[in-house]
Design a protein around this motif. Structure first.
Motif, PDB file in Angstrom:
ATOM      1  N   ARG A 584      10.933 -57.596  90.772  1.00 37.04           N
ATOM      2  CA  ARG A 584      12.250 -58.008  90.286  1.00 37.04           C
ATOM      3  C   ARG A 584      12.137 -58.959  89.097  1.00 37.04           C
ATOM      4  O   ARG A 584      13.131 -59.246  88.426  1.00 37.04           O
ATOM      5  CB  ARG A 584      13.042 -58.661  91.418  1.00 37.04           C
ATOM      6  CG  ARG A 584      13.232 -57.748  92.629  1.00 37.04           C
ATOM      7  CD  ARG A 584      14.119 -58.365  93.697  1.00 37.04           C
ATOM      8  NE  ARG A 584      14.157 -57.546  94.901  1.00 37.04           N
ATOM      9  CZ  ARG A 584      13.587 -57.877  96.063  1.00 37.04           C
ATOM     10  NH1 ARG A 584      12.940 -59.039  96.164  1.00 37.04           N
ATOM     11  NH2 ARG A 584      13.661 -57.072  97.102  1.00 37.04           N
ATOM     12  N   ASP A 587      11.828 -57.615  83.410  1.00 32.14           N
ATOM     13  CA  ASP A 587      13.126 -57.586  82.730  1.00 32.14           C
ATOM     14  C   ASP A 587      13.505 -56.171  82.306  1.00 32.14           C
ATOM     15  O   ASP A 587      14.600 -55.696  82.622  1.00 32.14           O
ATOM     16  CB  ASP A 587      13.093 -58.502  81.501  1.00 32.14           C
ATOM     17  CG  ASP A 587      12.932 -59.963  81.882  1.00 32.14           C
ATOM     18  OD1 ASP A 587      13.703 -60.427  82.740  1.00 32.14           O
ATOM     19  OD2 ASP A 587      12.038 -60.624  81.338  1.00 32.14           O
ATOM     20  N   GLU A 606      16.555 -51.942  83.597  1.00 34.24           N
ATOM     21  CA  GLU A 606      16.168 -53.307  83.942  1.00 34.24           C
ATOM     22  C   GLU A 606      16.189 -53.442  85.457  1.00 34.24           C
ATOM     23  O   GLU A 606      17.071 -52.908  86.140  1.00 34.24           O
ATOM     24  CB  GLU A 606      17.091 -54.331  83.287  1.00 34.24           C
ATOM     25  CG  GLU A 606      18.541 -54.247  83.690  1.00 34.24           C
ATOM     26  CD  GLU A 606      19.365 -55.381  83.088  1.00 34.24           C
ATOM     27  OE1 GLU A 606      18.757 -56.279  82.484  1.00 34.24           O
ATOM     28  OE2 GLU A 606      20.599 -55.360  83.243  1.00 34.24           O
ATOM     29  N   VAL A 608      16.707 -55.536  88.744  1.00 35.68           N
ATOM     30  CA  VAL A 608      17.605 -56.651  89.083  1.00 35.68           C
ATOM     31  C   VAL A 608      17.372 -57.065  90.527  1.00 35.68           C
ATOM     32  O   VAL A 608      16.801 -56.319  91.337  1.00 35.68           O
ATOM     33  CB  VAL A 608      19.081 -56.256  88.867  1.00 35.68           C
ATOM     34  CG1 VAL A 608      19.319 -55.944  87.399  1.00 35.68           C
ATOM     35  CG2 VAL A 608      19.458 -55.058  89.729  1.00 35.68           C
ATOM     36  N   THR A 615      24.257 -50.267  89.868  1.00 40.38           N
ATOM     37  CA  THR A 615      22.811 -50.261  90.083  1.00 40.38           C
ATOM     38  C   THR A 615      22.406 -49.099  90.984  1.00 40.38           C
ATOM     39  O   THR A 615      23.227 -48.528  91.709  1.00 40.38           O
ATOM     40  CB  THR A 615      22.325 -51.575  90.717  1.00 40.38           C
ATOM     41  OG1 THR A 615      22.926 -51.714  92.018  1.00 40.38           O
ATOM     42  CG2 THR A 615      22.693 -52.759  89.849  1.00 40.38           C
ATOM     43  N   GLY A 648      21.701 -57.469  82.118  1.00 41.90           N
ATOM     44  CA  GLY A 648      21.507 -58.646  82.950  1.00 41.90           C
ATOM     45  C   GLY A 648      20.492 -59.619  82.384  1.00 41.90           C
ATOM     46  O   GLY A 648      20.541 -60.824  82.677  1.00 41.90           O
ATOM     47  N   GLN A 652      20.191 -63.903  82.388  1.00 45.34           N
ATOM     48  CA  GLN A 652      19.007 -64.675  82.772  1.00 45.34           C
ATOM     49  C   GLN A 652      18.503 -65.522  81.608  1.00 45.34           C
ATOM     50  O   GLN A 652      18.085 -66.672  81.789  1.00 45.34           O
ATOM     51  CB  GLN A 652      17.898 -63.725  83.238  1.00 45.34           C
ATOM     52  CG  GLN A 652      18.281 -62.873  84.437  1.00 45.34           C
ATOM     53  CD  GLN A 652      17.206 -61.847  84.763  1.00 45.34           C
ATOM     54  OE1 GLN A 652      16.046 -62.013  84.399  1.00 45.34           O
ATOM     55  NE2 GLN A 652      17.604 -60.775  85.444  1.00 45.34           N
TER      56      GLN A 652
END
Length: 713
Positions: A584, A587, A606, A608, A615, A648, A652
């Motif tokens: 996880r 990236d 990506e 997550v 997702t 996402g 981050q």
């Protein structure tokens, strides 16, 4: 005998003759080469295509037969295409061929020119098809009828006097795709890539041919004797590097071959009546005396090339290994054609191309494989029958990595095999990739941010899809004052333009005192305090373990691995001991594709931490890994980007840098504009791009003003 003896072609006659060129059935008559005349006639509603070549008398035909008989055992390569035939006829016979012809014939200059033309067509052209190849008006050839039919730019169909399937028809119909030369020592060896237009003859339609010099009768024996003498020669002092060895071999070869050619040709000339007659006439000033050195410089050069090729080159693989337009070179079995994999810019759609090269002798093949391994310090034998080595030919850029897998017949059913993988001589840049439609502006801007802000990105896919090319192209985006460290065997393929960069490798035979393991490299890497760690070829248990350890450190990570999709990647990583919770931390995962000769980014996902409406999930051994698709290649060749709000990584990054998400989105938009500028201004040089990005980081305002001034000039 004269070629294309077609009695329908009118000979020169007086103007008042009814069969003159302006006769009613003649539709066109033109010269395609000095002495070669094409005539198109119409009889009973059908067109006929005929060619008249320079006529030969009975004595001339005898002389021509003597010349062709002499060259029966010669190894002379015919042209592969019509274009090559035209160029070869325009250039005429080479000097070494003309000297042989002069020695074998005794006739007037005009007769010799006629004989030379016919010999050129028969020996180095396409035989009876040569005059048709010289005619630019011939557009199509059809072998479906009882005789060969051609379509000219004005008349079609036109029946020729040739059979439906004459020799070399496949070459006549071939289309040249590319032509260039490959340097080897002091030689420029021609290479041609061509596409055949005849169905049912070969599974491969596009082919790669190395045009090595012709070898006359007896040349093979000369070359073998010369190599034997050099092998037995005494060497005074050290030869030094590869250049010194090549100079020694070239000097010895030229000395020996000059002596042998002089002796051999002197005997041949003394046996020729014409030579003795000319010598006698020369005493009275009635003829030019025979030359003192009775062999041509090009023949000496050609023989020296073969000696150098086998002694300081790589035998039959010499030219493909040094051709920077090729990615792979494969010799799979004894007697089988060597295959090559071209780079995209070569213009060949096929994944692999057969060549005109082959290794027909198993012992010679074994010797070549053994020498390739020995050049990298590896000894092949029954207990160690295969190896992965690196080659560094003197003619290839020192920064280019050539990785070679070699094996002896112990583990290969059809004899030895060689598989060579080469980097491009010049690394591609994001601008190159944009111009090739490999990536989009969004992809480049997104990778720019991941590289610059020490994210974790993997390039994943099968061998040959362009993972390393994509990874290297974006390395200039790592800030100039950061410290990138590349580790493991794949580090040789990583291009680091940074003065602060370091490459570490585990190769055993380069470490004389102890074996260096991946654990040793990881310890060393931690002492070096890296900002970004590059792990190319994450495909072994040790490399996956290293990858997991790096993820624990929090450093930026860039790497490549072999997995066609995200499900395969997750399953393989977990099977190799990488915990799901560490995955996880990745990236982005970029999946390049290679379809019909084109390489492009097919998908970016990506990974997550939590599942969401957008997702998908991969389950493995009770663990779940969630991922989101943020970019996909569309069927029309475009790129469907989900948008900055769907990435996402930006959230981050905002949390990691204590910034509002809006600022991160604005940074992405700004980088996107920079990428568009780089593409518009064609900033495609690797070092130039790295320098420009360094200037932007040092003083963005001043750099932007300079770029604006440059754009306004």
């Amino acid at each position: 005998m004269p070629m294309l003896a077609d009695h329908a072609v009118p000979s020169p006659v007086p103007p008042d003759d009814p069969d003159a060129w302006y006769a009613p059935d003649v539709r066109s008559q033109y010269e395609v080469h000095p002495g070669v005349v094409v005539t198109v006639t119409e009889r009973d509603g059908e067109f006929a295509y005929g060619v008249r070549t320079p006529p030969l008398g009975a004595g001339d035909e005898t002389a021509l037969a003597r010349v062709t008989d002499y060259f029966v055992d010669a190894q002379i390569a015919r042209p592969r295409t019509r274009e090559g035939t035209r160029e070869r006829v325009a250039a005429g016979l080479g000097e070494k061929h003309r000297r042989v012809l002069a020695r074998l014939t005794d006739c007037s200059r005009a007769a010799r020119r006629r004989i030379e033309f016919h010999a050129l067509c028969e020996l180095r052209g396409l035989g009876d098809l040569t005059p048709l190849a010289l005619d630019d008006g011939v557009e199509v050839a059809d072998a479906a009828a009882d005789s060969l039919v051609v379509h000219t730019s004005e008349y079609a169909p036109a029946i020729t006097g040739l059979p439906a399937d004459p020799p070399h028809l496949d070459r006549f119909l071939s289309e040249r795709v590319a032509r260039y030369t490959v340097p080897f020592r002091d030689f420029d060896v021609p290479v041609v890539v061509y596409r055949e237009r005849v169905l049912g003859r070969d599974a491969f339609d596009t082919k790669y041919a190395v045009r090595e010099p012709d070898r006359l009768p007896g040349d093979d024996e000369l070359i073998a004797e010369c190599k034997s003498r050099i092998w037995e020669a005494n060497v005074e002092g050290r030869l030094g590097d590869a250049e010194g060895r090549a100079a020694f071999v070239a000097d010895r070869a030229r000395t020996f071959l000059t002596r042998r050619l002089t002796v051999r040709n002197t005997r041949a000339w003394l046996d020729a009546t014409r030579h003795r007659v000319r010598s006698a006439l020369a005493e009275y000033g009635l003829a030019v005396p025979p030359v003192g050195r009775r062999f041509s410089d090009d023949r000496l050069d050609d023989l020296t090339y073969y000696v150098l090729r086998d002694f300081v080159g790589d035998g039959e693989l010499t030219v493909p290994i040094r051709d920077d337009r090729l990615e792979d070179v494969e010799a799979n079995a004894v007697g089988e054609r060597v295959k090559v994999v071209p780079r995209g810019r070569l213009g060949a759609a096929a994944a692999r191309l057969p060549t005109n090269l082959s290794l027909d002798d198993e012992q010679r093949f074994v010797n070549l494989v053994t020498q390739l391994a020995a050049r990298d310090g590896v000894e092949l034998n029954a207990s160690n029958p295969s190896a992965k080595v690196n080659l560094e030919p003197a003619e290839v850029d020192a920064d280019v990595t050539i990785r070679c897998a070699v094996a002896l017949p112990v583990i290969s059913e059809d004899g030895p095999h060689v598989s060579i993988r080469k980097q491009a001589a010049e690394p591609l840049t994001p601008v190159d990739l944009l111009q090739q439609d490999t990536v989009s502006v969004d992809v480049v801007a997104l990778l720019w941010m991941v590289y610059e802000h020490h994210g974790v990105v993997l390039f994943s896919g099968p061998t040959g899809v362009g993972k390393t090319t994509l990874m290297n192209a974006h390395m200039p985006f790592v800030p100039f004052d950061d410290r990138p460290i590349s580790i493991d065997e794949g580090s040789r393929e990583v291009r680091l333009p940074h003065e602060t960069g370091v490459s570490l490798t585990t190769r055993e035979h380069e470490r004389e005192f102890k074996r260096v393991s991946m654990a040793d490299l990881m310890t060393e890497t931690n002492y070096l305090n890296p900002d970004v760690e590059v792990i190319a070829e994450i495909n072994t248990e040790e490399s996956f373990e290293s990858f997991a350890n790096v993820l624990n450190t929090g450093h930026g990570v860039v790497g490549t691995t072999h997995a066609e999709n995200v499900e395969t990647l997750v399953n393989r990583a977990i099977e190799q001991g990488v915990p799901a919770y560490l995955l996880r931390e990745v990236d982005l995962v970029v999946f390049p594709r290679h379809v019909d000769g084109e390489r492009y980014v097919g998908e970016i996902v990506e990974l997550v931490g939590d599942a969401g409406d957008d997702t998908e999930t991969v389950e493995k051994d009770g663990s779940e890994v969630h991922y989101r698709r943020i970019l996909e290649r569309t069927p029309d060749g475009g790129f469907d980007f989900a948008g900055a709000d769907s990435v996402g990584f930006f959230d981050q990054l905002a949390a990691r840098t204590d910034r509002p998400v809006e600022d991160v989105h604005e940074e992405f938009a700004q980088k996107r504009r920079y990428v568009q500028y780089l593409d518009r201004e064609d900033v495609s040089a690797f070092d130039e791009l790295f320098g420009l990005l360094s200037d932007l980081r040092t003083d963005e305002t001043a750099t932007v003003e300079r770029l604006q001034r440059r754009a306004g000039e």
